[in-house]
Design an enzyme around this catalytic site. Sequence first.
Site, mmCIF file in Angstrom:
data_model
loop_
_atom_site.group_PDB
_atom_site.id
_atom_site.type_symbol
_atom_site.label_atom_id
_atom_site.label_comp_id
_atom_site.label_asym_id
_atom_site.label_seq_id
_atom_site.Cartn_x
_atom_site.Cartn_y
_atom_site.Cartn_z
ATOM 1 N N GLU A 1 0.859 -1.201 0.000
ATOM 2 C CA GLU A 1 0.000 0.000 0.000
ATOM 3 C C GLU A 1 0.886 1.238 0.000
ATOM 4 O O GLU A 1 0.720 2.139 0.841
ATOM 5 C CB GLU A 1 -0.932 -0.012 1.218
ATOM 6 C CG GLU A 1 -1.638 -1.353 1.399
ATOM 7 C CD GLU A 1 -2.607 -1.405 2.571
ATOM 8 O OE1 GLU A 1 -3.757 -1.800 2.355
ATOM 9 O OE2 GLU A 1 -2.213 -1.030 3.692
ATOM 10 N N CYS B 1 -10.585 0.085 7.965
ATOM 11 C CA CYS B 1 -9.954 1.335 8.384
ATOM 12 C C CYS B 1 -10.586 2.560 7.740
ATOM 13 O O CYS B 1 -10.705 3.605 8.374
ATOM 14 C CB CYS B 1 -8.449 1.300 8.115
ATOM 15 S SG CYS B 1 -8.014 1.164 6.387
#
Lengths: 652, 652
Positions: free
Chosen positions: B318, B414
């Site tokens: 990421e 998240c």
Amino acid sequence: MTIQSTNITPLSRVSIQDDFWMEYVNLVRDVVVPYQWEALNDRIPDAEPSSAVRNFKIAAGEEQGEFYGMVFQDSDVGKWLEAVGYLLSSRPDPALERIADELIDTLAKAQRSDGYLNTYFTLKEPEGRWTNLAECHELYCAGHLMEAAVAYYEGTGKRKLLDVMCKYADYIDTVFGPEPGKLKGYDGHQEVELALVKLYRATGNEKYLNLSRFFLDQRGAKPNFYEIQLAQRGGKVHYPNLDIARRLSYSQSHLPVREQQTAEGHAVRVVYMCAGMADIAKETGDRGMLEASRRLWRNIVDKRMYITGGIGSMEHGEAFTFDYDLPNDTAYAETCASIGLIFFAHRMLQLEPKSEYADVMERALYNTVLSGMSKDGRHFFYVNPLEVYPEAHGKNAIYNHVKPERQGWFGCACCPPNVARLLGSLGKYIYSAHGNTLYTHLYIGSRIEWGTAEGPVAVEQETRHPWSGDVRLRISADKPSVFELALRVPDWCDGYVVRINGEAWTKTESLDGDGYVKIARSWTEGDTVDLDLHMSARRMSGHPMIRQVAGKTAIQRGPFVYCLEEADNGPHLHEVALLKDGKLQTDFEPDLLGGLEVVTAEGVRMKRESGDDRLYEPDVSYRVEPAALRFIPYYAWANRGRGEMTVWVRSL
Amino acid sequence: MTIQSTNITPLSRVSIQDDFWMEYVNLVRDVVVPYQWEALNDRIPDAEPSSAVRNFKIAAGEEQGEFYGMVFQDSDVGKWLEAVGYLLSSRPDPALERIADELIDTLAKAQRSDGYLNTYFTLKEPEGRWTNLAECHELYCAGHLMEAAVAYYEGTGKRKLLDVMCKYADYIDTVFGPEPGKLKGYDGHQEVELALVKLYRATGNEKYLNLSRFFLDQRGAKPNFYEIQLAQRGGKVHYPNLDIARRLSYSQSHLPVREQQTAEGHAVRVVYMCAGMADIAKETGDRGMLEASRRLWRNIVDKRMYITGGIGSMEHGEAFTFDYDLPNDTAYAETCASIGLIFFAHRMLQLEPKSEYADVMERALYNTVLSGMSKDGRHFFYVNPLEVYPEAHGKNAIYNHVKPERQGWFGCACCPPNVARLLGSLGKYIYSAHGNTLYTHLYIGSRIEWGTAEGPVAVEQETRHPWSGDVRLRISADKPSVFELALRVPDWCDGYVVRINGEAWTKTESLDGDGYVKIARSWTEGDTVDLDLHMSARRMSGHPMIRQVAGKTAIQRGPFVYCLEEADNGPHLHEVALLKDGKLQTDFEPDLLGGLEVVTAEGVRMKRESGDDRLYEPDVSYRVEPAALRFIPYYAWANRGRGEMTVWVRSL
């Protein structure tokens, strides 16, 4: 049997005499095969040991130790021996033959009394035979050893390995088959299917042909054999990090082969399977299998193939993705997959002599396969991308599989020996005979000996191909012979002229629908045919559905697809564009990478006018600077250090 | 202290009164926060249970059972409570407050007697506290609970959670620090750094500020703490399939933060770290830390950010990749990372009021963050690509992380709570005060109450922004007050007009170098300032080094980046091109997705003239069909079913 098919040319009847190709053939003989022998024997400093030969010696009782390597390590020995068989077909080499004979003695000793021959299962998992067909490559390894056995027998006349492999095949036939009590399985990696057909052709034993057809027809049948075996193993898998045993399309076992509409999963597996399917269609006249082969051919060639003849659009599973999805930079396009595509094309050509099969064979050979090996014979590309931006490698993980430079030797060393066995047997791919017609599929300087009804003839082919489209064929015959010459008109050629004995030949019929110029007459000693194929640099466009090449152009001249390299054009190749109506000039540069025809095109380089260094800017104007874009054949890329490369160029 | 910095606006002083934004703020209040409460309590049918609340109840002795979830499951509770704190700041909600109070009671009971509060380690690995900082998010979870404690205290005046978290912070301070015997560690996921600064601001306790600075300065110090802990654990890792504990750049621990020149590794971690660094620079006057913050800002904003304000160019880790590497289709551009970028920008704005920070804040907010949530508040994008070809998803693995449609709820949840806490506190981002100057950074209908030397004033902002550039500010003051209004001139604006009480205002000095129009005078009740920012649709170009946008154009109007969708333009968006000199027409369509300003551009669609269906074809000509290209704001994409989308369009 209603399928009319061509004969295969025995390798011993064709000799190659060609400036371009002899360099490669000699490289295989002088460098690749000797180097691979050292590698198989763990004698390459700094390379991971192979242990492939040692595994056989241990299984033969000649050495002590444990199995080492991948579950398919035996196949490397098979591919090497196959290449040796081809080399010995074209030229005697007593030293090489002695080495091979000794290795074959070891293999024979390693064979179990029931015929089984596989070092992984013999040494490491003796109880595991045939329990994990999906992952463990048992029949795949058997297939490579069968191919070796046939090549070695044809090259030397020696039967020892052939007998060993027939014994193994006989044993396999007792394990697998439609009869009650036999396993209804097939290998996770296709190979034994085409190998059994070779064994059948070499021996005439139809058992092998039937077993091959059984394996093909069993694949994808319900209930799925791999699912059954996975349950029997309690879910145990050989490669825990992969999903081979569960993802059926990976190994084309998601559907019966006759029902598969598209090429799915691992690209090498697909084309090896297709080669076997075409073989079965040819040998048994099975029209359903012919249709299935044609269907997969159409899908690959019309929708899933790179312009370089590469196949496999993604690294994940080394696999096909979907129609018209051909990313240039994240391509897989494995060298082995293009070799497999050549195998498939060559089989289709034997089924029906249509030039499109030879076109694809040529495209894969002159671009991806040649790209796969460096001119020193010691460095190889496994993956053949169509666009490279070197800084991205090691920094953006979507390129982790792509190397901007050829590598020394791989942990999984499938490509180098595959290149060796293909180039070692190149003579097989040039010609074929269909009834009274001799087809020339590839333009490679060579000589073929052939028998007609009237007696033996020889045809010599002289050409500067691939750099020129001029080809001369010269007939040698003791007495006049009536036969037809069929000369392929390649897809890259938009015009041609034929002269017979120097006289213009006006063809009596238009070009044969199958893409060959056919000349039937009585030929006598010294007759010549001159075929001048118009070869010019051309702008190629991709199908409108290939989003990755929209607005872009590639250059092709003859069989060669071209590319831009940073070495010739400076960095930031994304800034350049090719002018639609500009000239394409070609020049042979004898000192460039062994001699290349270079294409220079009128182009531009776009420079942002603003001096601002902002990441995004409104209303920008660009200065258009003229640029002479210098293209070289794709196969020759990455021979001048790390640099950007692209096949497809923005077109304005 | 030599750094002049601005004051932060308490949320309670700003109320939002804005057509565009109230919809989102109400969505957070009415849908997102209640829905998340259900999710945290495992009451969403068909969703994977969260167990986040239950873990605390078990740790508190209120329930029996075992820990369930990710090692950072506690942080979801923290983010939710933080959002609740913000909502209660702007409007009382006794029912919500009661729920939160009960949850806080549970948290207090779950706290160990030494102050420690983490359900994973308390319930599952009681001996493992602080043994794996690289992977186990202990301080990260602590940080989110600290942010919650401060927000809840500011929103309700209730100290209970603040006291709990101070006790935890006091305990953490006994474990970590420069003193002998304390751990020299820091968390694998930055968060506690910025949270400790909030705790310091709420309490005035400098211990928390010093601890934050310690964590920042310790990161990347040699010998590396993660390498030491990895060796102490005998190589044991929490995530065997990831390489978090070894790949130091993933968590920005490859170099001391003051020496980092480029944004490397996990994008969310980078910007959370930078927010903390800017906080420390502001609170301590640490110029080295200011320079380090500026350096990373410059690298991100000048070289590694998408035009949508997205960051993170690849799925692997990421993470950031390298300068100017911004692939559109394989982008990561996580919603949380853009939220973190807003946190960072907001902190930089507090350090030095320069409009470029607000420009980036606005870019990320109006594009990637808004794109991250659907208008029903129940569907979210984790990844925000700039180009989507839906057929590729599920078929080419390089897109496995990209979803062409917003998803219901994530295993790793998240982004949704992060969107909630950002939009719940949106009022904080609009204004700031710097000495006697009131800055307006964002144009959002709102009212701020502010104290000047002469007494309280209020400024009301009225605007049709983001659809129009016209803004009116109205002053309320009991008596005349001398102060300066600073109005941001956004980067998308190429001209503006100011009127004071209806009279044209001629500025006495050119635009302030920091990008604000500044008007200093004595203001009285009812004074108005009209700011007309010129807002037009503009063609944007990428930096010449961004190879992925070479030859392409994006449309931007005001803060909105636009995109083409299949729903408006049909399939095969790669066939269309934007004409360089064509008109861009804008129309507000009130019925389209809640009301959107649509941009229609003169373009063409390229159609291959040849009827051939070959994959590659020479000398192709194209028919150029005029096409009116219809662009909508990027944030509104994927609301009309699956379809192609692209931000960057070929330009001719």
